[in-house]
Design an enzyme around this catalytic site. Structure first.
Site, mmCIF file in Angstrom:
data_model
loop_
_atom_site.group_PDB
_atom_site.id
_atom_site.type_symbol
_atom_site.label_atom_id
_atom_site.label_comp_id
_atom_site.label_asym_id
_atom_site.label_seq_id
_atom_site.Cartn_x
_atom_site.Cartn_y
_atom_site.Cartn_z
ATOM 1 C CD GLN A 166 -2.619 1.213 2.355
ATOM 2 O OE1 GLN A 166 -4.023 0.542 2.917
ATOM 3 N NE2 GLN A 166 -2.217 1.953 3.431
ATOM 4 C CD GLU A 169 -2.468 7.787 2.386
ATOM 5 O OE1 GLU A 169 -0.993 8.579 2.469
ATOM 6 O OE2 GLU A 169 -3.211 7.397 2.912
ATOM 7 C CG ASP A 217 0.554 0.314 5.642
ATOM 8 O OD1 ASP A 217 0.775 -0.706 6.333
ATOM 9 O OD2 ASP A 217 0.039 1.310 6.059
ATOM 10 C CD GLU A 269 1.201 1.375 8.928
ATOM 11 O OE1 GLU A 269 1.907 2.254 9.206
ATOM 12 O OE2 GLU A 269 -0.328 1.797 8.459
ATOM 13 C CG ASP A 277 -2.979 1.047 10.428
ATOM 14 O OD1 ASP A 277 -3.922 1.622 11.700
ATOM 15 O OD2 ASP A 277 -3.262 1.188 9.045
ATOM 16 C CE LYS A 292 -4.094 4.907 9.680
ATOM 17 N NZ LYS A 292 -4.257 3.433 9.274
ATOM 18 N NE ARG A 339 -7.419 5.429 8.746
ATOM 19 C CZ ARG A 339 -8.159 4.799 9.221
ATOM 20 N NH1 ARG A 339 -8.803 5.273 10.261
ATOM 21 N NH2 ARG A 339 -8.599 3.628 7.978
ATOM 22 C CB SER A 340 -6.010 6.451 2.554
ATOM 23 O OG SER A 340 -7.642 6.167 2.857
ATOM 24 C CE LYS A 380 0.798 5.400 6.266
ATOM 25 N NZ LYS A 380 0.447 4.130 6.937
HETATM 26 C C1 2PG Z 1 -2.903 3.242 6.676
HETATM 27 C C2 2PG Z 1 -3.918 4.529 5.800
HETATM 28 C C3 2PG Z 1 -2.982 5.208 5.505
HETATM 29 P P1 2PG Z 1 -6.108 4.254 5.244
HETATM 30 O O1 2PG Z 1 -3.154 2.465 6.708
HETATM 31 O O2 2PG Z 1 -2.409 3.243 7.274
HETATM 32 O O3 2PG Z 1 -1.870 5.011 4.742
HETATM 33 O O4 2PG Z 1 -4.783 3.843 5.362
HETATM 34 O O5 2PG Z 1 -7.019 5.383 5.578
HETATM 35 O O6 2PG Z 1 -7.077 3.820 3.815
HETATM 36 O O7 2PG Z 1 -6.457 3.240 6.079
HETATM 37 MG MG MG Z 2 -1.475 1.102 8.159
#
Ligand code: 2PG
Ligand code: MG
Length: 428
Positions: A164, A206, A243, A286, A313, A338, A367-368, A389
Site C-alpha cells: 500500500q 494520498e 505499509d 507497518e 495499524d 489514528k 487517513r487516506s 505519517k
Molecule cells: C493506513 C492508512 C494511511 P487508510 O493504512 O495506514 O495510509 O490508510 O486511511 O486507508 O486506512
Molecule cells: Mg496502515
C-alpha cells in the site's frame, strides 16, 4: 460564565479529498471562542475500528453523512451544551456513553471524532493558546519525524500493486524543514524516473505516484534510485518505510500477491519481507502480516524487530487495551495512532500513552481520505509523538499538514528540531 463552557455545537456536511461527504463540527464557548474539526476516512480499515455512520442508499455511493450530521446537531449538541470544552476526558466519556455501542456506530465514529477534536480546538481558542501548546507542548517541544509516501498502492491505487505505501523517512535530517526539503527532492526525482521509464500515470489517493510497476519489489528499486538521484545517501540520510497493509490481501494465513501472481503463507511472507530488508534500506514496516495473523506478526517481530520498527495499524486500531496486550505478547514494537480509529481524542491519547509506557514507538497518522484539517500535527507536537505519517508530498490535504508543521516550528525556540537519531530503533 466560564471561558471554556460550551455554548453551541453545530454539525455540517463538507467534502473530503476523495470527493466524499464528511462531517465537520464547529463548537463555540460562552466567551465567544470557536473551534472546528473534520473527520477523515480510511479505505483500508481494521475490523476493530470505530465505525463511521454513513447513510447508505444510492446517493454518493452510499457514503453520505446526513445521519451523522444529524447526530451532531441533535443528540451530541444537546448533551455537550453547558459542559466544559477543556474537560476532554469528561466530555469524551459522555459521548461514548451517549452512543452506547461497542464500535460507535449509532451516532457515528465520524460524528464523535469531529466533536471530540472540535472541543479541543474550542478550549485552546478560549484560552488563547495554539492547539499544540494547549495539548502539552512547550517552547522546547520537538517536531515529529515525517514518514512521507512516494508511491501509493493497494486500496489507494486500485490494487495496481499489492503493497500500500512506499514511503521515505529522512533519518539523517536534523530539522522538520530539512526533512521536507529532502523529501521534496526525492518525490521530484521519483516522478522524473517514472516519466523517463514511461511509467508516470498521475497519483494515488494520498498523492504518491500511481504504481505502474511490474512487481511489488520493482517499486523498492525505483524508490532507492530516487533517493540516490536526489543526492541523498540511502539508509544514512533517507531510508525507506513500508505499509504492507497485509490485511487487504491476506486472510486465514494465505497472502495473495496478485501483482506478483503468487500466494504465500505466513512464513513465506516473512521470508519475502526479510529478503527486502536485506536488499533495501528499510527501517520501518507497518502491518507486515494481516490483522487475523498475530502469530505471523510476532514471528516477524521476533525475526526483524530488533533493527526495524514494526508498526501495528489494523491489528491495534488505536486501542489502548490492544496496545498493552500486544506489547506483553511481543507482537509488534510500535503503534499507528489514528484518532478516528478510536473515535475520541481521549481514547486516542490512551493508546498513545499505552505505547509510551511499553517503550514502544508511536506514529501519529492521517487517513487516506483527508481534509484540510491539521489537528493531527498539533497532537503530534503537543503530545511529543516522535513520528508523523500524512501521505505524500503533494495534494493540499497532505501539504496543509506539512505546512502546519513548518508554522509550529517557527514558534519554537529550536525552530523545529527533530528528535535525535538515537530516539528511534534505527539509531540504537
Ligand atoms: C493506513 C492508512 C494511511 P487508510 O493504512 O495506514 O495510509 O490508510 O486511511 O486507508 O486506512
Ligand atoms: Mg496502515
Amino acid at each position: 460564565m466560564s471561558a471554556t463552557r460550551i455554548a453551541s455545537v453545530t454539525g455540517r456536511r463538507l467534502w473530503d479529498s476523495r470527493g466524499r461527504p464528511t462531517v465537520e463540527v464547529e463548537m463555540t464557548t460562552e466567551s465567544g471562542a470557536s473551534g472546528r474539526a473534520m473527520a477523515p476516512a480510511g479505505a483500508s480499515t481494521g475490523t476493530g475500528e470505530a465505525v463511521d455512520r454513513r447513510d447508505g442508499g444510492g446517493a454518493f455511493g452510499g457514503f453520505d453523512v446526513t445521519g451523522a450530521v444529524a447526530s451532531v446537531n441533535e443528540e451530541i449538541a444537546a448533551t455537550l451544551r453547558g459542559m466544559d470544552a477543556a474537560d476532554q476526558d469528561g466530555l469524551d466519556a459522555r459521548l461514548i456513553e451517549l452512543d452506547g455501542t461497542e464500535d460507535k456506530r449509532r451516532l457515528g465514529g465520524n460524528a464523535l471524532i469531529a466533536a471530540s477534536m472540535a472541543a479541543a480546538h474550542a478550549a485552546a481558542a478560549a484560552l488563547r493558546m495554539p492547539l499544540w501548546r494547549y495539548l502539552g507542548g512547550s517552547d522546547d517541544s520537538l517536531l515529529p519525524l515525517p514518514e512521507i509516501q512516494i508511491f501509493g498502492g493497494g486500496a489507494h491505487a486500485g490494487r495496481r500493486v499489492d503493497i500500500q505505501d512506499f514511503m521515505c523517512i529522512a533519518v539523517g535530517a536534523e530539522t522538520f524543514a530539512q526533512a521536507l526539503d529532502w523529501t521534496a527532492e526525492v518525490y521530484r526525482a521519483a516522478g522524473s524516473l517514472m516519466a523517463g521509464a514511461g511509467k508516470l500515470r498521475g497519483v494515488a489517493d494520498e498523492g504518491g505516484f500511481w504504481p505502474a510497476f511490474d512487481g511489488n519489489e520493482e517499486a523498492l528499486g525505483y524508490l532507492t534510485r530516487a533517493i540516490e538521484a536526489a543526492g541523498l545517501e540511502p539508509g544514512g540520510q533517507m531510508a525507506i518505510s513500508l505499509d504492507i497493509a497485509a490485511s487487504e490481501f491476506g486472510r486465514g494465513g494465505v497472502y495473495r500477491l496478485a501483482r506478483d501472481g503468487r500466494d504465500l503463507d505466513s512464513g513465506a511472507m516473512i521470508d519475502m519481507l526479510k529478503g527486502w530488508l536485506g536488499r533495501y534500506p528499510i527501517v520501518s514496516i507497518e502491518d507486515p502480516l494481516a490483522e487475523d495473523d498475530p502469530k505471523g506478526l510476532k514471528a516477524f517481530t521476533d525475526a526483524a524487530g530488533a533493527a526495524v520498527q514494526v508498526i501495528g495499524d489494523d491489528y491495534l486500531v488505536t486501542n489502548a487495551e490492544r496496545v498493552r496486550a500486544a506489547a506483553a505478547g511481543g507482537i509488534c514494537n510500535a503503534v499507528l495512532v489514528k484518532p478516528n480509529q478510536a473515535g475520541t481524542l481521549s481514547e486516542t491519547r490512551a493508546a498513545f500513552d499505552a505505547a509510551r509506557a511499553a517503550g514502544w514507538g508511536a506514529v501519529v497518522s492521517a487517513r487516506s481520505g483527508e481534509t484540510e484539517d491539521v489537528t493531527i500535527v498539533h497532537l503530534a507536537v503537543g503530545w511529543g509523538a516522535k513520528q508523523l505519517k500524512v501521505g505524500a508530498f503533494a495534494r493540499s490535504e497532505r501539504m496543509a499538514k506539512w505546512n502546519e508543521g513548518l508554522r509550529i516550528a517557527d514558534a519554537l525556540d529550536n525552530r523545529g528540531a527533530l528528535p535525535p537519531r538515537t530516539a528511534f530503533p534505527w539509531g540504537r
